[in-house]
Design an enzyme around this catalytic site. Structure first.
Site, PDB file in Angstrom:
ATOM      1  N   CYS A 134       0.865  -1.178   0.000  1.00 27.66           N
ATOM      2  CA  CYS A 134       0.000   0.000   0.000  1.00 27.66           C
ATOM      3  C   CYS A 134       0.899   1.225   0.000  1.00 27.66           C
ATOM      4  O   CYS A 134       2.104   1.120  -0.188  1.00 27.66           O
ATOM      5  CB  CYS A 134      -0.964  -0.008   1.191  1.00 27.66           C
ATOM      6  SG  CYS A 134      -0.205   0.122   2.818  1.00 27.66           S
ATOM      7  N   ASN A 140       2.640   1.377   4.016  1.00 28.69           N
ATOM      8  CA  ASN A 140       2.964   0.121   4.722  1.00 28.69           C
ATOM      9  C   ASN A 140       2.823   0.234   6.235  1.00 28.69           C
ATOM     10  O   ASN A 140       3.552  -0.413   6.995  1.00 28.69           O
ATOM     11  CB  ASN A 140       4.382  -0.353   4.339  1.00 28.69           C
ATOM     12  CG  ASN A 140       4.692  -1.780   4.751  1.00 28.69           C
ATOM     13  OD1 ASN A 140       5.840  -2.081   5.077  1.00 28.69           O
ATOM     14  ND2 ASN A 140       3.721  -2.671   4.771  1.00 28.69           N
ATOM     15  N   CYS A 159      -0.799   0.898   7.311  1.00 26.79           N
ATOM     16  CA  CYS A 159      -2.256   0.728   7.505  1.00 26.79           C
ATOM     17  C   CYS A 159      -2.764  -0.546   6.814  1.00 26.79           C
ATOM     18  O   CYS A 159      -2.966  -1.567   7.460  1.00 26.79           O
ATOM     19  CB  CYS A 159      -3.005   1.940   6.952  1.00 26.79           C
ATOM     20  SG  CYS A 159      -2.687   3.484   7.808  1.00 26.79           S
ATOM     21  N   ARG A 160      -2.941  -0.507   5.495  1.00 21.33           N
ATOM     22  CA  ARG A 160      -3.625  -1.593   4.799  1.00 21.33           C
ATOM     23  C   ARG A 160      -2.751  -2.831   4.593  1.00 21.33           C
ATOM     24  O   ARG A 160      -3.164  -3.949   4.912  1.00 21.33           O
ATOM     25  CB  ARG A 160      -4.130  -1.087   3.440  1.00 21.33           C
ATOM     26  CG  ARG A 160      -5.229  -0.046   3.551  1.00 21.33           C
ATOM     27  CD  ARG A 160      -5.482   0.650   2.223  1.00 21.33           C
ATOM     28  NE  ARG A 160      -4.381   1.548   1.867  1.00 21.33           N
ATOM     29  CZ  ARG A 160      -4.328   2.242   0.718  1.00 21.33           C
ATOM     30  NH1 ARG A 160      -5.311   2.141  -0.176  1.00 21.33           N
ATOM     31  NH2 ARG A 160      -3.317   3.048   0.462  1.00 21.33           N
ATOM     32  N   SER A 161      -1.532  -2.656   4.082  1.00 18.52           N
ATOM     33  CA  SER A 161      -0.746  -3.845   3.705  1.00 18.52           C
ATOM     34  C   SER A 161      -0.270  -4.676   4.891  1.00 18.52           C
ATOM     35  O   SER A 161      -0.251  -5.910   4.788  1.00 18.52           O
ATOM     36  CB  SER A 161       0.412  -3.445   2.780  1.00 18.52           C
ATOM     37  OG  SER A 161       1.231  -2.463   3.363  1.00 18.52           O
ATOM     38  N   ASP A 193      -7.604   3.886   1.400  1.00 16.79           N
ATOM     39  CA  ASP A 193      -6.634   4.317   2.408  1.00 16.79           C
ATOM     40  C   ASP A 193      -7.366   4.888   3.628  1.00 16.79           C
ATOM     41  O   ASP A 193      -8.049   5.896   3.511  1.00 16.79           O
ATOM     42  CB  ASP A 193      -5.730   5.387   1.770  1.00 16.79           C
ATOM     43  CG  ASP A 193      -4.562   5.753   2.661  1.00 16.79           C
ATOM     44  OD1 ASP A 193      -3.600   6.336   2.140  1.00 16.79           O
ATOM     45  OD2 ASP A 193      -4.612   5.470   3.878  1.00 16.79           O
TER      46      ASP A 193
END
Ligand SMILES: N#Cc1ccccc1-c1cc(NCCCN2CCCCC2)c2ccccc2n1
Length: 158
Positions: A13, A16, A18-20, A130
């Site tokens: 993401c 690196n 939050c999402r990934s 995001d």
């Protein structure tokens, strides 16, 4: 050095944090629960340099604790080697995808399949947005999307 029958997935993401790292942790737990984690190399990375060296966002950590999913990661930026050594590079939104495809062009023998993680979603939510400027609810939505997509992705690769 990959052993026979081993596979690899890099979740990516923007930052690196939050999402990934959530996607990486969710997939690692699923592969562990399925008894196949030793067949996988699993990691996550950023397209940007924004958060290199930082731990996952506290809101994501709280979400994962709530769901009893272990998450331990230090943010790093995607490298040229990643494009040669991972089977799959799975990202979150169109901006990640275009940035990764741009970076891959600069790598002589890039072999990774670069895809949207959301392309595996049975509910067809293609983009994992995001949550950086969002709420705990937005992190929960990221988590739920990652669960659906990682379930389908693991099934497809088992
Ligand atoms: N950019 C954007 C953006 C646009 C829309 C929605 C979210 C974001 C956004 C912003 C972040 N950090 C603030 C800006 C960072 N600085 C930007 C200029 C260079 C120096 C660094 C994030 C950090 C980690 C993970 C995701 C993030 N996502």
């Amino acid at each position: 050095m990959a052993t026979t029958g081993s596979k690899s997935a890099l979740f990516v993401c923007l930052g690196n944090i939050c999402r990934s790292p959530i996607a990486e942790a969710v997939f690692r737990k699923m592969a562990t629960d399925a008894g196949v984690v030793d067949k996988w190399r699993i990691d996550s990375a950023a397209t940007s340099t924004y958060e290199i060296g930082n731990p996952p966002d506290h809101r994501g950590q709280a979400c994962m604790k709530k769901h009893d999913v272990p998450m331990k990661h230090v943010a790093r930026q995607v490298t040229k080697d990643d494009f040669m050594s991972f089977d799959y590079i799975l990202c979150m939104d169109e901006s990640n995808l275009s940035e990764l495809n741009r970076k891959a062009k600069a790598v002589k023998n890039s072999s990774a399949k670069i895809e949207l993680l959301g392309s595996y979603d049975p509910d067809k939510q293609l983009i994992i947005n995001d949550p950086y400027y969002g709420s705990d609810e937005d992190f929960e939505k990221v988590y739920e999307q990652c669960v659906r997509c990682c379930t389908a992705f693991l099934k497809m690769n088992s």
